[in-house]
Design an enzyme around this catalytic site. Structure first.
Site, PDB file in Angstrom:
ATOM      1  N   CYS A  81      40.363  68.399  35.300  1.00  0.00           N
ATOM      2  CA  CYS A  81      41.131  68.203  34.195  1.00  0.00           C
ATOM      3  C   CYS A  81      40.796  68.589  33.360  1.00  0.00           C
ATOM      4  O   CYS A  81      40.417  68.549  32.303  1.00  0.00           O
ATOM      5  CB  CYS A  81      41.166  67.016  34.314  1.00  0.00           C
ATOM      6  SG  CYS A  81      42.805  66.386  32.629  1.00  0.00           S
ATOM      7  N   CYS A  85      42.024  67.394  29.638  1.00  0.00           N
ATOM      8  CA  CYS A  85      40.309  65.805  29.183  1.00  0.00           C
ATOM      9  C   CYS A  85      39.987  65.232  30.637  1.00  0.00           C
ATOM     10  O   CYS A  85      39.058  65.778  30.784  1.00  0.00           O
ATOM     11  CB  CYS A  85      41.853  65.088  28.871  1.00  0.00           C
ATOM     12  SG  CYS A  85      43.210  64.091  29.597  1.00  0.00           S
ATOM     13  N   SER A  86      40.213  63.975  31.239  1.00  0.00           N
ATOM     14  CA  SER A  86      39.673  63.628  32.016  1.00  0.00           C
ATOM     15  C   SER A  86      40.723  63.029  33.148  1.00  0.00           C
ATOM     16  O   SER A  86      40.006  61.950  34.167  1.00  0.00           O
ATOM     17  CB  SER A  86      38.924  62.859  31.838  1.00  0.00           C
ATOM     18  OG  SER A  86      39.530  61.747  30.842  1.00  0.00           O
ATOM     19  N   CYS A  87      42.201  63.752  33.584  1.00  0.00           N
ATOM     20  CA  CYS A  87      42.374  62.801  33.962  1.00  0.00           C
ATOM     21  C   CYS A  87      41.609  63.170  36.330  1.00  0.00           C
ATOM     22  O   CYS A  87      41.417  63.556  36.454  1.00  0.00           O
ATOM     23  CB  CYS A  87      44.246  63.728  35.516  1.00  0.00           C
ATOM     24  SG  CYS A  87      44.606  63.616  32.911  1.00  0.00           S
TER      25      CYS A  87
END
Lengths: 217, 111
Positions: free
Chosen positions: A121, A124-126
């Site tokens: 991702c 961000c941090s999906c």
């Protein structure tokens, strides 16, 4: 980071046991007691400290992805399920009782001898947490997020995965709308394994695409 | 070397269910991680089955709840891995891996 990308709102209700409630004194006493117990068992030759370290690490890193591993194992043994998984992953996962994604679509991408998929991702941090647990720290790190796009082969090498130059690498960028999961290749030597045994082989890293499920036997 | 997890440990249900957050194990302090690994390690060596451990873990949790009554606040009860430790010590004694005196001495060391 937009709230749509955050995972906090989608987390399951925490159970009361997740909060620490021992005092510092109690904790210290228990640390000492377990340490003595461990020493006793090591002295008796029943266990080694190295084994304990490895065991704890294995369970910590592999328990999260249990749901995802069951999905992969089912796809390996059931061609019709695999087809549904590749066509509509959200629905196929729900068949096994794994849901909790709110509005995001799951997309499963299949590794083959000539194509290797990696999930990131970049924004961000999906992460598909209902099937993979919490993301590992490196998944959220800026170096992974930026470098895996520019130099996927180099990043994989750092994870210990060296792929032949002929293998095409595909990097999938997760978003608030779409979360990707890699369907790793079923390793050779597993022809006679049960679905449950197969699920135990599938690691989180293999489903992110930074590792392969190791060949057995 | 890749080490597979035991599914019957991961799948424990009811009161014995492992404390997990979004699937991952939750350990508050090093001793919890350590005592978790101890019980799993000795089981993997065939010194007992996981069912034998789980039965004692469930018994410990039930005994603690009975001793204090149903209205006791959860915060006043022993934590999950304290039950785990007690169940493990009980099993060590039952299987003859430790003497009751050795286990008692571990507790006595604390004072």
């Amino acid at each position: 980071m937009s709230t749509a990308h955050g995972q906090g709102a989608h987390d399951t209700v925490p159970d009361a046991r997740l909060e620490k409630r021992l005092t510092a004194e109690q904790t210290q006493a228990l640390e000492a007691r377990v340490k003595s117990l461990e020493s006793l068992l090591v002295t008796k030759g029943l266990v080694s400290p190295e084994t304990l370290d490895k065991l704890a690490a294995t369970y910590e890193s592999d328990l999260g992805p249990m749901n995802g591993a069951k999905v992969i194992a089912r796809a390996w043994v059931d061609p019709a399920y695999k087809q549904r998984l590749l066509t509509n992953a959200t629905a196929a996962m729900a068949e096994l009782g794994f849901s909790g994604l709110q509005g995001e679509h799951m997309v499963v991408v299949e590794n083959t001898p000539t194509i290797h998929n990696i999930v990131v991702c970049t924004l961000c941090s999906c992460y598909p947490w209902p099937v993979l647990g919490l993301p590992p720290i490196w998944y959220k790190s800026a170096p992974y997020r930026s470098r895996v796009v520019l130099d996927p082969r180099g990043v994989l090498r750092e994870f210990g995965l060296v792929l032949d130059e002929s293998v095409e690498l595909r990097v999938w960028d997760s978003s608030a709308e779409i979360r990707y999961l890699v369907l790793p290749e079923r390793p050779s030597g597993t022809e006679h394994r049960s679905e449950e045994e197969l699920a135990a082989l599938v690691t989180r890293d293999a489903m992110i695409g930074v590792a392969r499920v190791p060949i057995q036997g | 070397m890749y080490r597979a997890i035991k599914q019957d440990i991961a799948d424990m249900g009811g009161v014995a269910v492992l404390p997990r957050q979004s699937g991952e194990l939750v350990f508050h302090d090093p001793w919890e991680r350590r005592v978790f690994a101890l019980a799993v390690a000795l089981c993997e060596q065939g010194l007992y089955t996981w069912d034998e451990f789980r039965e004692r873990l469930i018994a410990e949790i039930a005994a603690a709840e009975q001793a204090t009554g149903p209205d006791t606040l959860a915060a006043a009860l022993p934590s999950y891995y304290e039950h785990w430790l007690a169940a493990f010590e009980q099993l060590l004694i039952e299987k003859g891996m430790c003497t009751p005196e050795q286990v008692t001495a571990l507790k006595a060391d604390l004072r």
